[in-house]
Design an enzyme around this catalytic site. Structure first.
Site, mmCIF file in Angstrom:
data_model
loop_
_atom_site.group_PDB
_atom_site.id
_atom_site.type_symbol
_atom_site.label_atom_id
_atom_site.label_comp_id
_atom_site.label_asym_id
_atom_site.label_seq_id
_atom_site.Cartn_x
_atom_site.Cartn_y
_atom_site.Cartn_z
ATOM 1 N N GLY A 30 0.818 -1.207 0.000
ATOM 2 C CA GLY A 30 0.000 0.000 0.000
ATOM 3 C C GLY A 30 0.846 1.249 0.000
ATOM 4 C CE LYS A 32 -7.927 -1.882 -6.477
ATOM 5 N NZ LYS A 32 -9.097 -1.684 -5.594
ATOM 6 C CD GLU A 82 -12.045 18.317 5.135
ATOM 7 O OE1 GLU A 82 -11.602 17.272 4.641
ATOM 8 O OE2 GLU A 82 -11.339 19.251 5.558
ATOM 9 C CG ASP A 96 -7.350 4.270 7.254
ATOM 10 O OD1 ASP A 96 -6.806 5.149 7.945
ATOM 11 O OD2 ASP A 96 -8.027 4.511 6.233
ATOM 12 C CB ALA A 145 -3.877 12.064 6.414
ATOM 13 C CE LYS A 156 -8.444 20.472 4.816
ATOM 14 N NZ LYS A 156 -8.526 19.316 5.713
#
Lengths: 397, 397
Positions: free
Chosen positions: B11, B39, B170, B297, B313, B373
């Site tokens: 990953g 992937k 969001e 995760d 994240a 942000k």
């Protein structure tokens, strides 16, 4: 009639808008009340719809606000949908009102003709309006997005166009041009995308010069199109199309361009019609109705060779000019003018920089034919909207 | 091990890519073979996916080609999908091959958790990858096109977002920003468009500062969002969502952001897991497997307050740094480093020019929060790709 005669024009397509614009020019002050009725507040350039349908141009370049074309001081505009035409009462029933007329112009355009092929009405899409081509464009893009979520479903990447007439061929040319970009945008291997053009007639573009047809088919074949000519569609299902030769093409996108008929309201109003088209008299009037003119796809005009002319923008525009003249003549009790179609040639686009056509009796193909096509489009913009419209929309053609 | 130890990273999400980049920097020549498996041939910036999903930014700005991030002379990259993890054989089975490892890093990311709510798995969409957000964007646009063809179907213009966590809030901010443009593009009356945010918890953004939550909900309500807080979704059907309070919202677009779980491969491999998440030891290793690290995760880290940290994240990136350090330490037989999460604050975007957040323990909101942000996003680009990546993608944030 002691009061001012009332003219109602139904539909602001090629025939209707040209009739309106000509009346606006030719009628004197207070000589007639003219009302133009249209479903949308814009006129659309049907011959350009194949581009926004494929997504190679924005649909805004295929429509013009009606109030930018007509002079509201001379012509009333009503945005509404026609529900019924009542010739006996000289009335038109709208979705939200009623209009009385002394003279009626029916320019309601055509509808897809599916010739009774099962499923085409339900599961195929048609290139016929701004809303329908916006739908086709979004539908095509959505198929690419869906394929990326279900990579086994290559039927999402198979596109079937039924009919190899003008609309079908021109759309296929644009679609083939668009595919490489769509493949890039969605990370799709271009070799997985299939475009089929299925036509029941023994040739593509029936009636067109065979040498040009061959040239055109070669251009499109090189762009990746598979032709199934002389092959009828037997049925359209949610899974794809069943062809008469036994093949079943799995596809989620079937676009039917194979037939056009007149508006059903014409038949419902009691006019004698064949597939919604009325064989008009030489003055463009419905037989037995001296105050009803029919222009465009709802009218049927027979050529000197005793064959009906195909419904095109060109014939509708020429009809609009004569229709307006005859309306003015009717009001002034002067003699009407017979309609005679004069073909100025025909050019079919095959996508970017390629076209085939006849200009007068001269064959044109390739780059120069594409330039002629552009000129034809620009000429139309000039006719309806003058230089300002050419400058606004023409650059994109 | 006499030969060079092999490290396989599964990953290239936040945890995996940071682990790889750190190993690339810290390992000496020939100290280990590192293979990164993913992937896709790109890494995507999950925290940015709400924008391409709503169509307010291009998805290209949310992904980076992996070969532009890693040094191929130091790290091998294999584009493939993991099928099975076999810890007993120290092997990973790929869709098209097999890899042996001495050390394994599992950074396979999360999957949507539907908590057994019927229909959510089948009929709702999720914001989780480039392919899924491209699908959502196209789906939304297609609904507008479909509505114009079937103007009675206002359910085409109703959008339901399940979950008022970070992703849900969001995304809703962006969607609300996009609606006016979509209405313009498709000639749709904006008052017909409805956006619902349904959340089962007693508040939006559970765990966030209540004053900021109130501010955020006000901003979004003014943009036209209807909140259904403390209201569970009972069922999702092809026609819409059934809420626990009895209301049925007719909609063709349900986006589920209400839950995340670890990858099912983790459970299938036999690791002890809760909803696909393994409670890793202080060094980020799977209990009983000194050579298997889990980041992102798929890992569960317990806070000093004895609650699991939510999968973000930020935590995945911090884990990547420590994971790489511990891999190097393992190879060198030196002592491992305990992982400790340090929150640098959290900012939730509410659409253009609006955000709420905590920077350290300072509350920020509005324009300045939106700037913070942006800085967070740009900082991440800098961490993984340096100045060139910031210049390439950062200007769009």
């Amino acid at each position: 009639m002691s009061r001012i005669p009332r003219i109602v024009i139904l539909g602001a397509g090629y025939g209707g808008i040209i009739t309106a614009l000509r009346l606006q020019k030719e009628l004197n002050y207070n000589e007639a009340d003219v009302t133009l009725v249209n479903k949308h507040d814009y006129h659309y350039i049907t011959t350009h719809l194949h581009m926004p349908a494929a997504g190679t141009d924005h649909f805004e370049n295929a429509r013009v606000n009606i109030l930018k074309l007509i002079d509201e001081f001379k012509i009333d505009f009503v945005k509404s949908t026609v529900v019924q035409i009542r010739t006996q009462d000289k009335k038109v029933i709208l979705e939200d009102g009623t209009l009385s007329y002394d003279y009626l112009v029916i320019g309601l355009g055509g509808e897809p003709e599916t010739f009774g092929i099962p499923g085409l009405g339900e599961f195929a899409m048609n290139i016929r309006s701004i809303n329908s081509v916006r739908h086709i464009k979004e539908h095509i893009e959505y198929q690419f997005a869906k394929y990326k979520k279900e990579p086994r479903r290559t039927d999402y990447l198979t596109f079937v166009v039924g009919g190899a007439g003008f609309t079908g061929i021109e759309f296929i040319g644009e679609l083939a041009d668009r595919i490489p970009q769509l493949c890039k945008d969605f990370d799709v291997d271009p070799s997985l995308v299939k475009i089929y053009n299925v036509e029941a007639a023994p040739t593509a573009l029936p009636g067109f010069d065979p040498e040009l047809v061959e040239y055109g088919m070669n251009v499109l074949t090189k762009k990746g199109v598979t032709f199934k000519i002389a092959t009828a569609i037997k049925e359209c299902t949610p899974e794809g199309v069943q062809l008469a030769d036994g093949e079943f093409i799995k596809s989620q996108t079937v676009i039917w361009t194979g037939g056009i008929r007149g508006n059903r309201l014409i038949e419902e109003a009691g006019f004698e019609a064949m597939r919604g088209r009325v064989k008009v008299d030489e003055f463009l009037r419905a037989p037995g109705h001296d105050n009803v003119f029919i222009v465009g796809d709802g009218s049927l005009v027979i050529s000197p060779e005793n064959r009906p002319y195909p419904p095109t923008a060109q014939i509708a525009m020429q009809q609009g000019v004569v229709c307006a003249q005859n309306l003015v003549a009717s009001i002034r009790n002067s003699s009407l003018k017979g309609f005679e179609y004069k073909s100025k040639g025909t050019v079919a686009s095959l996508g970017k920089g390629e076209a085939i056509g006849l200009v007068g009796d001269k064959k044109v193909k390739g780059f120069w034919a594409a330039q002629v096509k552009k000129l034809i489009d620009i000429r139309y913009l000039f006719i309806i909207g003058g230089i300002p419209l050419v400058l606004k929309k023409g650059k994109f053609f």
